[in-house]
Design a protein around this motif. Sequence first.
Motif, PDB file in Angstrom:
ATOM      1  N   VAL A  54       0.778  -1.159   0.049  1.00 13.49           N
ATOM      2  CA  VAL A  54      -0.145   0.147  -0.106  1.00 13.49           C
ATOM      3  C   VAL A  54       0.829   1.363   0.097  1.00 13.49           C
ATOM      4  CG1 VAL A  54      -1.860   1.477   1.341  1.00 13.49           C
ATOM      5  CG2 VAL A  54      -1.779  -1.243   1.254  1.00 13.49           C
ATOM      6  N   SER A  55       0.836   2.108  -0.990  1.00 18.67           N
ATOM      7  CA  SER A  55       1.448   3.296  -1.008  1.00 18.67           C
ATOM      8  C   SER A  55       0.532   4.475  -0.664  1.00 18.67           C
ATOM      9  CB  SER A  55       1.827   3.796  -2.508  1.00 18.67           C
ATOM     10  OG  SER A  55       2.833   2.554  -2.970  1.00 18.67           O
ATOM     11  N   THR A  56       0.547   4.688   0.640  1.00 21.31           N
ATOM     12  CA  THR A  56      -0.634   5.843   0.975  1.00 21.31           C
ATOM     13  C   THR A  56       0.514   6.717   2.112  1.00 21.31           C
ATOM     14  OG1 THR A  56      -1.048   4.267   2.941  1.00 21.31           O
ATOM     15  CG2 THR A  56      -2.654   4.448   0.837  1.00 21.31           C
ATOM     16  N   PRO A  57       0.076   7.840   2.277  1.00 23.20           N
ATOM     17  CA  PRO A  57      -1.311   8.705   1.663  1.00 23.20           C
ATOM     18  C   PRO A  57      -0.720   9.144   0.001  1.00 23.20           C
ATOM     19  CG  PRO A  57      -0.127  10.114   2.945  1.00 23.20           C
ATOM     20  CD  PRO A  57       0.632   8.696   3.239  1.00 23.20           C
ATOM     21  N   VAL A  58      -1.809   9.426  -0.817  1.00 22.60           N
ATOM     22  CA  VAL A  58      -1.688   9.741  -2.102  1.00 22.60           C
ATOM     23  C   VAL A  58      -1.755  11.277  -2.144  1.00 22.60           C
ATOM     24  CG1 VAL A  58      -3.930   9.055  -2.679  1.00 22.60           C
ATOM     25  CG2 VAL A  58      -2.319   9.296  -4.243  1.00 22.60           C
ATOM     26  N   LEU A  59      -1.108  11.780  -2.933  1.00 21.31           N
ATOM     27  CA  LEU A  59      -0.984  13.249  -3.083  1.00 21.31           C
ATOM     28  C   LEU A  59      -2.170  13.619  -3.910  1.00 21.31           C
ATOM     29  CD1 LEU A  59       2.714  14.250  -4.084  1.00 21.31           C
ATOM     30  CD2 LEU A  59       1.633  14.685  -2.175  1.00 21.31           C
ATOM     31  N   GLU A  60      -2.845  14.758  -3.514  1.00 21.61           N
ATOM     32  CA  GLU A  60      -4.108  15.044  -4.343  1.00 21.61           C
ATOM     33  C   GLU A  60      -3.911  15.436  -5.617  1.00 21.61           C
ATOM     34  OE1 GLU A  60      -6.223  18.579  -2.887  1.00 21.61           O
ATOM     35  OE2 GLU A  60      -4.374  19.361  -1.738  1.00 21.61           O
ATOM     36  N   ASP A  61      -2.745  15.831  -6.195  1.00 24.00           N
ATOM     37  CA  ASP A  61      -2.321  16.206  -7.394  1.00 24.00           C
ATOM     38  C   ASP A  61      -1.901  15.030  -8.196  1.00 24.00           C
ATOM     39  OD1 ASP A  61      -0.141  16.082  -6.400  1.00 24.00           O
ATOM     40  OD2 ASP A  61       0.863  17.779  -7.132  1.00 24.00           O
ATOM     41  N   ALA A  62      -2.076  13.896  -7.620  1.00 26.42           N
ATOM     42  CA  ALA A  62      -1.401  12.708  -8.248  1.00 26.42           C
ATOM     43  C   ALA A  62      -2.272  12.493  -9.637  1.00 26.42           C
ATOM     44  CB  ALA A  62      -1.607  11.273  -7.244  1.00 26.42           C
ATOM     45  N   PRO A  63      -1.654  12.094 -10.770  1.00 20.68           N
ATOM     46  CA  PRO A  63      -2.050  12.062 -11.956  1.00 20.68           C
ATOM     47  C   PRO A  63      -3.026  10.798 -11.995  1.00 20.68           C
ATOM     48  CG  PRO A  63      -0.002  11.365 -12.206  1.00 20.68           C
ATOM     49  CD  PRO A  63      -0.170  12.195 -10.872  1.00 20.68           C
ATOM     50  N   PRO A  64      -4.093  10.809 -12.785  1.00 17.88           N
ATOM     51  CA  PRO A  64      -5.054   9.389 -13.137  1.00 17.88           C
ATOM     52  C   PRO A  64      -3.929   8.322 -13.139  1.00 17.88           C
ATOM     53  CG  PRO A  64      -6.060  11.126 -14.181  1.00 17.88           C
ATOM     54  CD  PRO A  64      -4.822  11.542 -13.742  1.00 17.88           C
ATOM     55  N   GLY A  65      -4.050   7.045 -12.886  1.00 17.32           N
ATOM     56  CA  GLY A  65      -3.374   6.013 -13.173  1.00 17.32           C
ATOM     57  C   GLY A  65      -2.229   5.552 -12.151  1.00 17.32           C
ATOM     58  N   THR A  66      -2.089   6.492 -11.277  1.00 16.16           N
ATOM     59  CA  THR A  66      -1.266   6.351 -10.234  1.00 16.16           C
ATOM     60  C   THR A  66      -1.680   5.147  -9.188  1.00 16.16           C
ATOM     61  OG1 THR A  66      -0.838   8.630  -9.971  1.00 16.16           O
ATOM     62  CG2 THR A  66      -0.198   7.330  -8.051  1.00 16.16           C
ATOM     63  N   VAL A  67      -0.461   4.324  -9.046  1.00 12.02           N
ATOM     64  CA  VAL A  67      -0.734   2.849  -8.324  1.00 12.02           C
ATOM     65  C   VAL A  67      -0.732   3.442  -6.890  1.00 12.02           C
ATOM     66  CG1 VAL A  67       0.176   0.727  -7.902  1.00 12.02           C
ATOM     67  CG2 VAL A  67       0.438   1.644 -10.190  1.00 12.02           C
ATOM     68  N   ILE A  68      -1.974   2.877  -6.238  1.00  9.30           N
ATOM     69  CA  ILE A  68      -1.988   3.082  -4.719  1.00  9.30           C
ATOM     70  C   ILE A  68      -1.519   1.658  -4.110  1.00  9.30           C
ATOM     71  CG2 ILE A  68      -3.648   3.670  -3.072  1.00  9.30           C
ATOM     72  CD1 ILE A  68      -3.076   5.802  -4.918  1.00  9.30           C
ATOM     73  N   ALA A  69      -2.222   0.649  -4.417  1.00 10.63           N
ATOM     74  CA  ALA A  69      -1.817  -0.826  -3.947  1.00 10.63           C
ATOM     75  C   ALA A  69      -1.657  -1.798  -4.845  1.00 10.63           C
ATOM     76  CB  ALA A  69      -2.859  -0.907  -2.736  1.00 10.63           C
ATOM     77  N   VAL A  70      -1.281  -2.776  -4.214  1.00 12.14           N
ATOM     78  CA  VAL A  70      -1.168  -4.054  -5.017  1.00 12.14           C
ATOM     79  C   VAL A  70      -1.916  -5.101  -4.186  1.00 12.14           C
ATOM     80  CG1 VAL A  70       0.315  -5.898  -5.943  1.00 12.14           C
ATOM     81  CG2 VAL A  70       1.120  -3.575  -6.125  1.00 12.14           C
ATOM     82  N   ILE A  71      -2.795  -5.720  -4.809  1.00 10.07           N
ATOM     83  CA  ILE A  71      -3.806  -6.440  -4.094  1.00 10.07           C
ATOM     84  C   ILE A  71      -3.637  -8.127  -4.771  1.00 10.07           C
ATOM     85  CG2 ILE A  71      -6.402  -6.959  -3.474  1.00 10.07           C
ATOM     86  CD1 ILE A  71      -6.484  -4.025  -3.816  1.00 10.07           C
ATOM     87  N   SER A  72      -3.632  -8.917  -3.820  1.00 11.97           N
ATOM     88  CA  SER A  72      -3.794 -10.601  -4.311  1.00 11.97           C
ATOM     89  C   SER A  72      -4.830 -11.190  -3.879  1.00 11.97           C
ATOM     90  CB  SER A  72      -2.221 -11.196  -3.941  1.00 11.97           C
ATOM     91  OG  SER A  72      -2.045 -11.165  -2.440  1.00 11.97           O
TER      92      SER A  72
END
Length: 864
Positions: free
Chosen positions: A360-378
Motif C-alpha cells: 500500500v502506497s499511502t497517503p496519495v497526493l491530491e495532485d497525483a495524475p490518473p493511473g497512479t498505483v495506490i496498492a497491489v492486491i492479491s
Amino acid sequence: MGAGVGSRRGQLFLRSLLFLLLAGPPARRPAGGQLRYAVPEELEHGAFVANLGEDLGLDVSTLSARRFRIVSRAGARQHLEVNLENGILFVNERIDREEVCEAGGTCLLHLQLLVESPLELYRVEVEVLDINDHAPTFPWQEYVLEVAESAVLGARFPLESAQDPDVGTNSVHTYRLSPNGFFSLEVQTRSDSSKFAELVLERALDREQQRVHRVLLTALDGGVPERSGTAHILVTVLDANDNVPVFDQPSYGVSLPEDAPAGTLVIQLNATDLDEGPNGEIEYSFSGHAPPRVRELFHIEPRSGQVLLKGRLDYERASLHELYVQAKDRGPSAVAVHCRVLVHLLDVNDNAPEVTLTSVSTPVLEDAPPGTVIAVISVLDRDSGDNGRVSCEVGPNVPFELRSSFRNYYTLVTTQALDREVVPEYNVSITARDMGSPALLTHSTLTVPVSDVNDNAPRFLQPSYSVYVMENNAPGASICSVSALDPDCQQNAYLSYSIADGRIHGMPVGTYVSINSDSGHMYALRSLDYEQIRSFQIQVQAQDAGFPPLSANVTVHIFVLDQNDNAPVIVSPLPHNGSVATELVPRSARPGYLVGTVSAVDADAGLNSRLSYQLLQATDFTLFSVAPDTGELRTLRSFLEQDATRQRLVVQVRDGGQPALSATVSLLLSVVETLPQTLSDFSEFSLPPEVSSSSPLTLYLLVSLGSISFTFLLAILILTAIRYRGERRSRQGASCSLPRCHCCPGSRPSSDGLKTSNLTAQPPAGTTAATCLDVPAGGPPGYCYKVCLGPESAQSDFMFLKPCSPPRNNEKEPGQRPRPEQRLQVSKEVKQPNTDWLPPSTQRPTLKRYQIPACGNRGSRWKG
C-alpha cells in the motif's frame, strides 16, 4: 566437538554438490515474467539460492531505497530472504521439505517480490529438492504372518510397507528378503508410485515339518548414500482352511463430496466364504499397508463391511484417497483376501476468496495524475475449477479502479484527479467473488488518505474592512483584527499577515499601523488627529506557508473619529494691542437693538463643533442678552439715566462636546448720545486661510476691509479740509469761540497747523506711545478730532473720531490719568476651524470699531 563440526561441514558440502548436480544452472527469467530456482532442503542459514538482482536486471545499489522485499502472508514462515546489499536470495531458516510439503510430488515455494518507486511485482518459484535425510522405517520391528499349510504355490501375502518421508528416488525404492527355501519377494508399485512388498510362496508348506519360518525384510531407498530399514517377519503355518473369502470385485470406485459429514456411508463391501461356521464368518479391516491418513479419515465395520467417513475431507488437500481392505474368515488358518477402494472427492465451493493487501502506497497526493498505483492486491481461492476462479471489483463512487497485472493479482489505481478539500480520505471497499454456485464473497476495506497540496489561496472572511478609531488614541493600541481562511491543511494552511507598502500623506504606511503576522491583530503606531487626517486605507496581505506560497489581499479602511479636543476660538471681536474690545452704544437704543455679534469657530466636527453663547459676566444683566445660537448681543431694555455709561461684559462660548470646552471674550460698551461713523471691533477679524477660502465669511471680510480703507481715506480728506479751513480762519484773526477740546492732555493747539502737528513727531526709541495730532474744531459743534499713529504702522489704527463735549460730573479732569482697561489675551495658534456651525451672513458682526490707544504711556479711555 571439532569432529562434529567437521562432519556437519562435510554434509553441507555434499548437499551443495548434489544440488549443483541435480539443479544445474538457475533458470533465467521466462517470457511470463516468472523465475524459478531449485534448492535442496536442510541447508544452513545463509546458504546461497540465487542472485535475484542480476536475474531481474535490477540496480543493486537502489534495492534498499526501493524497499525490495519478499511479500508473504501474515503468520507464514519466512524460509528465504533477500540481501538488499547484493540482491542475493539466501536461506533464512532451515527448510524441511517433508514439513513444508506434506504431499508427495514437486515442492514449490511461491515468492512474491515487490519493489517500489516505481512499483513492480515479480513472481519467483523455488523448488525444494529432496535429499535423502530419512531412512525407511516399518511400523513394527517384528510381526507375525500366518499362512495355512494348504496355501498353494504362488500365493501372495502382502507385507507391511515401510514409510520414508522422502520423495522420488530418496523414498522406498525396493525391498529385499533374507535367503530362505520357501518364500520369495515381489515388489509392487501403487498408483502414486510408492512401493510395497508381497511375500510369494515358492514351496509347499508342511506344518508337521516346520511350524514357523523366520525371514528378514529390508526396505531400501534410492538415495545417495543409500539408506535402509529392516523388520523381522515370523511366518506361522496354520492348519488347513481350504476356502478363503472372495470379494465381488478386486477394485471399487466411489465419489464423495468433500463436505460430506462424519458417519457418511462411503461404500458397502461384500465378500463371501464357502466354508461354514467360523471358517465362513468374514471380518473386514484395513490392510497392513493402508496409509495412516486413510485410517484417520475412514472406518470399516468389521462384521458388516461398511466403510464410513470418520474425519473431515478436504479436496484442496487431497482429491483422491486409496483404501486397501482385507477380508478374512474366522476359521483356523484363515487366509486374508484384499481389495482396493478408490474414493474420489468432489470439489465444493467451501472456501471464500482471500484478499491480501500486498503493498500500500499511502497517503496519495491530491495532485497525483490518473493511473497512479495506490496498492497491489492479491486474491486466492483454495477451491478448484469455477469455484476457484475469482473476480475483484471496487465499490462505487470512488475515483479508483482495479487493473489485473498477473493472475489473481490486481493493482489499485486512480481514475481521476483527487481533491483533499472535498474528500480528505477514501474508504475503498474491495469485493472478491468466486464463480461457484452459490458464489462466495469477501469484502475488504482499504483506507486511502489524501495528502494535501498547496492548491488553495487564503480567503479573507470579508471583502473589505472598515475600522473606526477615536482620535488621540494611545500608540500601540489594537484597532482591529483581520482574519483569513485557507482550506488546505498543515503548513499549507498556516497564514502570516503583512501590510503592503504604501504611503499615507507622504509617510510610509508602516509608521501608522502594524500587524501581528500570526494573529492578524492591527495596532496603531501613532496617535491620530482627526483634524489632520480623517481616513486612510491600507492593503493587508495573507500568505500561506506552502510551496510555492499563495496569498490574498484585502483593503482595510480606517476612519478617524472626532474627539472634543479643541476649544472654541473667538474670531470676533479680537482685542488689539492688548486692549479690551470696545463698542459704542447709543443711549437712544431701543430693546432688541443689535449691539454686535460674537463669532467663534471650533476645529472639531459634529456636536463637538456646535457652539452656544451665554453672558457670563455683566455690569447689569438686565440690560444686555446674548443669543445662545448666533452670539448676537442685543439690548433688553432702554437705557436709563442712572445706567452706567460703561458696561463691561464677559461672553462665554461653549461647544457641544463631552466634556464641553469653552472660551470667553471681554467687551467694554460705552453709552453715547450719538455714534461716529466708524467700524467696530466686531468687524475686524480674520479667519485662517482654510476657512476663508471655503466660506462666505471670506467675501464679508473683503467687503469689510474695503469699507474700512474707504472710511480711512475719507477721514483723511475730511481732516485735511478742516485743517485747511482752520488755517484760513487763523489768518483772519478769528478765534475759536467753542470750548477748548482736551483730546491729548498736556498738548496745546499749534498755530502752525499741520506743520507743527504731531504727525511728524517721532516717539522715543523703546516706547509704545502713539503719535497724536490735535485737530481744531472745524466740524460740527462740540467735536474735535485727533489722529494717533502707533509705533507699528501696519497694525496700529490711524484715526479715531471722538465727540468733544464739556466734561461731566462723573468724568475725570483732563489732567487725570485714566485707569487702564483689562486686555483680552487670544492664542495666536488656531487650528483649522470647522465651518459646520458658523453664523449665517445675516448674523455676522456689524459693530463698529471704536478704540483709543493710549497717547504716550497713558491708557485708552472712553468719551461719553
